[in-house]
Structures are given as structure tokens and as C-alpha cells.
Design a protein around this motif. Sequence first.
Motif, PDB file in Angstrom:
ATOM      1  N   ALA A  80       0.698  -1.088  -0.031  1.00  0.00           N
ATOM      2  CA  ALA A  80      -0.016  -0.019   0.042  1.00  0.00           C
ATOM      3  C   ALA A  80       0.938   1.363  -0.018  1.00  0.00           C
ATOM      4  CB  ALA A  80      -0.792   0.124   1.174  1.00  0.00           C
ATOM      5  N   ARG A  81       1.880   1.243   0.862  1.00  0.00           N
ATOM      6  CA  ARG A  81       2.893   2.287   1.045  1.00  0.00           C
ATOM      7  C   ARG A  81       3.433   2.597  -0.553  1.00  0.00           C
ATOM      8  NH1 ARG A  81       2.626   6.470   4.020  1.00  0.00           N
ATOM      9  NH2 ARG A  81       4.835   6.530   4.295  1.00  0.00           N
ATOM     10  N   ALA A  82       4.146   1.543  -1.027  1.00  0.00           N
ATOM     11  CA  ALA A  82       4.467   1.743  -2.336  1.00  0.00           C
ATOM     12  C   ALA A  82       3.581   2.301  -3.509  1.00  0.00           C
ATOM     13  CB  ALA A  82       5.167   0.491  -2.864  1.00  0.00           C
ATOM     14  N   LEU A  83       2.318   1.812  -3.271  1.00  0.00           N
ATOM     15  CA  LEU A  83       1.227   2.489  -4.227  1.00  0.00           C
ATOM     16  C   LEU A  83       0.968   3.793  -4.269  1.00  0.00           C
ATOM     17  CD1 LEU A  83      -1.341  -0.804  -4.516  1.00  0.00           C
ATOM     18  CD2 LEU A  83       0.285  -0.032  -6.448  1.00  0.00           C
ATOM     19  N   GLN A  84       0.855   4.156  -2.845  1.00  0.00           N
ATOM     20  CA  GLN A  84       0.916   5.638  -2.372  1.00  0.00           C
ATOM     21  C   GLN A  84       1.934   6.461  -3.175  1.00  0.00           C
ATOM     22  OE1 GLN A  84       0.513   5.285   1.988  1.00  0.00           O
ATOM     23  NE2 GLN A  84      -1.402   6.129   1.838  1.00  0.00           N
ATOM     24  N   GLY A  85       3.065   5.989  -2.956  1.00  0.00           N
ATOM     25  CA  GLY A  85       4.346   6.591  -3.568  1.00  0.00           C
ATOM     26  C   GLY A  85       4.075   6.688  -5.248  1.00  0.00           C
ATOM     27  N   VAL A  86       3.822   5.775  -5.836  1.00  0.00           N
ATOM     28  CA  VAL A  86       3.465   5.779  -7.434  1.00  0.00           C
ATOM     29  C   VAL A  86       2.530   6.962  -7.597  1.00  0.00           C
ATOM     30  CG1 VAL A  86       2.586   4.463  -9.171  1.00  0.00           C
ATOM     31  CG2 VAL A  86       4.200   3.419  -7.760  1.00  0.00           C
ATOM     32  N   PHE A  87       1.380   6.724  -6.900  1.00  0.00           N
ATOM     33  CA  PHE A  87       0.325   7.812  -7.261  1.00  0.00           C
ATOM     34  C   PHE A  87       0.793   9.383  -6.816  1.00  0.00           C
ATOM     35  CE2 PHE A  87      -2.115   3.733  -7.501  1.00  0.00           C
ATOM     36  CZ  PHE A  87      -2.581   3.947  -8.771  1.00  0.00           C
ATOM     37  N   ALA A  88       1.362   9.319  -5.682  1.00  0.00           N
ATOM     38  CA  ALA A  88       1.695  10.693  -5.483  1.00  0.00           C
ATOM     39  C   ALA A  88       3.051  11.114  -6.578  1.00  0.00           C
ATOM     40  CB  ALA A  88       2.711  10.563  -3.938  1.00  0.00           C
ATOM     41  N   ALA A  89       3.647  10.399  -6.890  1.00  0.00           N
ATOM     42  CA  ALA A  89       4.587  10.943  -8.204  1.00  0.00           C
ATOM     43  C   ALA A  89       3.997  11.240  -9.314  1.00  0.00           C
ATOM     44  CB  ALA A  89       5.508   9.680  -8.677  1.00  0.00           C
ATOM     45  N   LEU A  90       2.573  10.693  -9.623  1.00  0.00           N
ATOM     46  CA  LEU A  90       1.690  11.595 -10.613  1.00  0.00           C
ATOM     47  C   LEU A  90       1.053  12.538 -10.249  1.00  0.00           C
ATOM     48  CD1 LEU A  90       0.022   8.078 -12.041  1.00  0.00           C
ATOM     49  CD2 LEU A  90       1.390   9.434 -13.460  1.00  0.00           C
ATOM     50  N   LEU A  91       0.581  12.726  -9.023  1.00  0.00           N
ATOM     51  CA  LEU A  91      -0.271  13.482  -8.420  1.00  0.00           C
ATOM     52  C   LEU A  91       0.447  14.981  -8.324  1.00  0.00           C
ATOM     53  CD1 LEU A  91      -2.947  14.288  -7.386  1.00  0.00           C
ATOM     54  CD2 LEU A  91      -2.215  13.638  -5.034  1.00  0.00           C
ATOM     55  N   ALA A  92       1.566  14.985  -7.804  1.00  0.00           N
ATOM     56  CA  ALA A  92       2.361  16.202  -7.344  1.00  0.00           C
ATOM     57  C   ALA A  92       2.862  17.080  -8.372  1.00  0.00           C
ATOM     58  CB  ALA A  92       3.564  16.008  -6.453  1.00  0.00           C
ATOM     59  N   PRO A  93       3.421  16.574  -9.454  1.00  0.00           N
ATOM     60  CA  PRO A  93       3.744  17.330 -10.655  1.00  0.00           C
ATOM     61  C   PRO A  93       2.297  18.091 -11.152  1.00  0.00           C
ATOM     62  CG  PRO A  93       5.137  15.542 -10.570  1.00  0.00           C
ATOM     63  CD  PRO A  93       3.838  15.477  -9.606  1.00  0.00           C
ATOM     64  N   ALA A  94       1.410  17.047 -11.308  1.00  0.00           N
ATOM     65  CA  ALA A  94       0.022  17.499 -12.157  1.00  0.00           C
ATOM     66  C   ALA A  94      -0.484  18.402 -11.406  1.00  0.00           C
ATOM     67  CB  ALA A  94      -0.786  16.406 -12.222  1.00  0.00           C
ATOM     68  N   ALA A  95      -0.474  18.586  -9.867  1.00  0.00           N
ATOM     69  CA  ALA A  95      -0.959  19.522  -9.252  1.00  0.00           C
ATOM     70  C   ALA A  95      -0.409  20.832  -9.423  1.00  0.00           C
ATOM     71  CB  ALA A  95      -1.052  19.141  -7.685  1.00  0.00           C
ATOM     72  N   LEU A  96       1.133  21.062  -9.540  1.00  0.00           N
ATOM     73  CA  LEU A  96       1.760  22.125  -9.400  1.00  0.00           C
ATOM     74  C   LEU A  96       1.748  22.742 -10.968  1.00  0.00           C
ATOM     75  CD1 LEU A  96       3.649  24.337  -8.153  1.00  0.00           C
ATOM     76  CD2 LEU A  96       5.621  22.772  -8.670  1.00  0.00           C
ATOM     77  N   SER A  97       1.700  21.909 -11.982  1.00  0.00           N
ATOM     78  CA  SER A  97       1.668  22.403 -13.243  1.00  0.00           C
ATOM     79  C   SER A  97       0.214  22.970 -13.672  1.00  0.00           C
ATOM     80  CB  SER A  97       1.874  21.204 -14.477  1.00  0.00           C
ATOM     81  OG  SER A  97       1.333  20.036 -14.114  1.00  0.00           O
ATOM     82  N   LEU A  98      -0.906  22.113 -12.903  1.00  0.00           N
ATOM     83  CA  LEU A  98      -2.162  22.856 -13.326  1.00  0.00           C
ATOM     84  C   LEU A  98      -2.269  24.229 -12.926  1.00  0.00           C
ATOM     85  CD1 LEU A  98      -4.358  19.628 -12.530  1.00  0.00           C
ATOM     86  CD2 LEU A  98      -4.425  21.242 -14.774  1.00  0.00           C
ATOM     87  N   LEU A  99      -1.443  24.456 -11.526  1.00  0.00           N
ATOM     88  CA  LEU A  99      -1.704  25.601 -10.955  1.00  0.00           C
ATOM     89  C   LEU A  99      -1.067  26.741 -11.629  1.00  0.00           C
ATOM     90  CD1 LEU A  99      -2.505  27.276  -8.074  1.00  0.00           C
ATOM     91  CD2 LEU A  99       0.029  26.495  -7.367  1.00  0.00           C
ATOM     92  N   SER A 100       0.223  26.300 -12.098  1.00  0.00           N
ATOM     93  CA  SER A 100       1.155  27.104 -13.063  1.00  0.00           C
ATOM     94  C   SER A 100       0.252  27.712 -14.160  1.00  0.00           C
ATOM     95  CB  SER A 100       2.349  26.527 -13.082  1.00  0.00           C
ATOM     96  OG  SER A 100       3.170  27.387 -14.175  1.00  0.00           O
ATOM     97  N   LEU A 101      -0.128  26.983 -14.907  1.00  0.00           N
ATOM     98  CA  LEU A 101      -0.798  27.033 -16.115  1.00  0.00           C
ATOM     99  C   LEU A 101      -2.191  27.927 -15.770  1.00  0.00           C
ATOM    100  CD1 LEU A 101      -0.265  23.634 -18.375  1.00  0.00           C
ATOM    101  CD2 LEU A 101       0.747  26.024 -18.425  1.00  0.00           C
ATOM    102  N   SER A 102      -3.130  27.624 -14.676  1.00  0.00           N
ATOM    103  CA  SER A 102      -4.136  28.488 -14.553  1.00  0.00           C
ATOM    104  C   SER A 102      -4.026  29.733 -13.794  1.00  0.00           C
ATOM    105  CB  SER A 102      -4.859  27.766 -13.783  1.00  0.00           C
ATOM    106  OG  SER A 102      -5.162  26.069 -14.017  1.00  0.00           O
ATOM    107  N   PHE A 103      -2.932  29.928 -13.455  1.00  0.00           N
ATOM    108  CA  PHE A 103      -2.695  31.377 -12.727  1.00  0.00           C
ATOM    109  C   PHE A 103      -1.603  32.063 -13.425  1.00  0.00           C
ATOM    110  CE2 PHE A 103      -5.273  29.209  -9.557  1.00  0.00           C
ATOM    111  CZ  PHE A 103      -5.975  30.022  -9.375  1.00  0.00           C
TER     112      PHE A 103
END
Length: 495
Positions: free
Chosen positions: A108-131
Motif C-alpha cells: 500500500a505504501r509503495a502504491l501511494q508513492g507511485v500515485f503521489a509521483a503522478l499527483l504532485a507534478p500534475a497539481a503544480l503544473s495545473l496551478l502554474s498554467l491556470s494562474f
Amino acid sequence: MPTAHAAPESQRWKALLFISIAQLMVVLDGAVMNIALPSAQQALHFTDGSRQWVVTAYGLAFGGLLLVGGRIGDMVGRKRTFLVALAGFAVASAIGGLAANAAMLLLARALQGVFAALLAPAALSLLSLSFTQPRERAKAFGVFSAVSIAGGAVGLIVGGLLTQYLNWRFAMFVLVPIAVIGILGASRTLHDDGERHRARLDLPGVLLASSGLVGLVYGFGVAESHGWSAGVTIGSFTAGVLLLATFVVVQARVPCPLLPLRVLTERNRAAAYLSVGLAIVSMFGMFLLLSYYFQQVKGWSPVLAGLAFMPMAVPQAIGATQIGARLAHRIAPRPIMVGGYLVTAAGLVLLALLDADSGFLEIALAEAVIGLGIGTAFMPAMSISTHGVEPTDAGVASAMISSSQQVGGSIGTALLNTIATSSAATYLLSHGGPAAQTQVRNEALMHGYSVAYWVAVGFVVTAALVSATMVNAGAPKHVPAPPDALGDVAPVPVH
């Protein structure tokens, strides 16, 4: 810099809420699990060796796959990646909460890490492109930075409360409703009209970057338990450095690189990555040592230890949203970053001067100064981490700042803990040995903490020097725009 057509203003601010919720979940996860880990170990009957892997499994997957996660977002769409990552994180958290043994929890912890690696860059890039308009960009990044920084302290509090009054499993279950709220809100408010990266995924780059980052993160993880001179530690570091060096060489030669070197060679982005990594070394190490201080020296419960971080968490939010954000749309980022890092260093000096009998007001003052400084510095650093980047590279540029944090955190936890432990042992040997009284043992611990905090001061001062010499972006130029099209106006960088 090319920009996408932005969503209506009200939608963008709603989207910021759900982007911040996702970021909070990623940051919260590590801190909550650290507090819950002793109870999980007792309930699932796994060894001390396995205990380390519950933390390391997340860090290895997260740190090793960040660049890949960022590029996937650029290729398939940041919103789609964001939503899939939230759903995956929720499933992985539920598996962890239902874990019947150590193997299930590790998965479970490894899977959390995999999805966090997808989530964190997507969140910051969406923020950067939106504002993109300077004033609203400053506010948005202020909120995002406050969540990123304060999430660790909030996680310690939440972890203590859940573990002490409910059950360690709720440290995992609590992330499920947060993810569901994020999915429901983001699916309606997020807009991703940014240009896609159309080339194929650079598979050699994926293998080299992921293996190299895993080698570095793993090396710092085992250094804490095996020692810096152990063969596995040296081997991990050597392999990690060689793989990353090869990765850089390959990226300069392939037609469609995973990490275009233009992302690294722009001096403002490079300064953001380096200064944030240096500062995070100090912050992660400090969190760990303060936790030990509160519980081992002061004898406070996990809940009280978590609450004792509040004098730092609140000023962090104030520094990011009220100082950093207000200044960022008026003046250049360099003085904000340099000043914030130097204030943080002053707070670490106050921590280094504490002793076993220091009162809560002395501790709170040191925490408040650190929180105010780091919150102020990180806001413009997060913003310029995507300074001037092409929309097709937004995800991988965002992944770089997350990689800086992940690697910096691994270094800080291992390095400062090792320095504190060895310094305390040396002090104890010269003041009565292992049989010394409790007072002497506490003095030894405080001596070790103090030495580590002085080293932390050096890292933050270096971050200030990096910012002073490398950051040259000017104050944003405010371009007039009609009220309904504010989001379509991009800041004009001044060099």
C-alpha cells in the motif's frame, strides 16, 4: 511564454482549493504515518527492519518516479493524470488501512508513492498554467506553498490524535475521503487546455532517472540505520550518482528527452530547485529532531508533541499568503527569497540555543521565526520553479521541484539525525558514559540537537546565497486586462 486559455476566474479559485487539498494529502501522508508507525508495528507484529521499509517504500516510489509522473501529465493531460492519481491514492490508502500483515502495508505504501509521483507534478503544473496574471498568481502560489509547508506539521497533529484516540488504521483511512472530495471537486472545476507533449516517452531516460533517484533516496535511507561507511550506503550513492550522470548525458543526445536540459539551464528555475532542496534538508531534519525533543526530553505525548508544532505551522501560512504573496506581485523574487531564508536561519539559531529546561515560549518563538521565514521564501521559489517554462514542459518542470524536496528530505532526515546521534554519543562518553544520570543524558541529547541545528543553519544560509547569486527575474509587469480575461494575461519576465 505561451499560455493556455484560462478558466473563468471563479472556477480557477475553486480549482485552487482542490489542487491544495491534493497537495495536502501528499504531504500529510508521510507525517501521519510516521506518528502511527509504532502502533502499526505492534498490531501487525513486524520487525524493526520491516518498520523502516514502511517509510522507505513510499519515499522510493515517490522520489524515483516523479520525473516520469511529470512527463506523463504533459503527455496525457494534467487534469486526467490528476484525477487518476487521486483515485489511485484513495485505493492504496484503503488497502493500507485494511492491511492484515506487513507485506500488505508495504504494498500500500509503495502504491501511494507511485500515485503521489503522478499527483504532485500534475497539481503544480495545473496551478502554474491556470494562474498567469502576476497578482493572482502570487496569491495562488501563496496558498499552495502554505499547504505544502504546513502540511507536515498538520500531519503530526492529525497522526497523534488519530493514533491515540482511534486506531493507527485511521491514519490511512483518513486519506480516502480527502481524495474523494478532491476528485468530485476537481472534475468540475479544473480545466487543462495547455499544450500536450506529443512525442513518445523516453524509455531509456525513464529507466536511468528512476533508478538514479531510487539509488540516492535509498542511500540516504540506509545511511541512517547502517552508517555512512557501510557498503550498501556507498554502493547506493555511487550507483545513483552514476545513473543520474548518464541520464544527463543521454538527455543531451536524444531527440525527445524525458527532461529537456532547457528546464535545468534557466537560472531562475535552477535556483528554485537548488535553494528549496537545501532548505528542505534543514526543515525535514528539524522536524525529526524536534519530535524527539518533545517526546524524549520533554516527555510529552504524541498528541502534545504534534500540537507543539502549531507555533510553526501558523506563521508558515502567514509568511506564504500574507508576506510572500503580497510582495511577489510588487517586487522581484530575489529579495523575498533571500530575506525569508535568512529569517529561517535566525530561527534555527534560536533552536540551537535551547536546553532541556527551556520553556514553551522560547520554543514557540524559535518555531514562529522559522515558520515565518520559510513560508515567505518558499512562495516565490515555488512560483519561479516553472518560470518561463513552455506549457509542454510544465509537468516535468513541476516534477523537478518535487524531486528537490524529496531528495532534500531524505538527506536531511539521515544527515541531521546522524550528526545529532553521534554528537550526543560523544558528549555522553566524555561526561560519565552510558550509566550517566538522566540529566546528563538529556544534556547529551540537547548537545546533539544543537550541533545538528547549526549544520541546518549552514544549509539555509547556503540557500540564501544561491538565491542571491542566481535569481535575476525582475518584478512582474502588470499588463492591463479586462475583468473577464485576467487569466489570459501572462507575466512578462524581466531579466
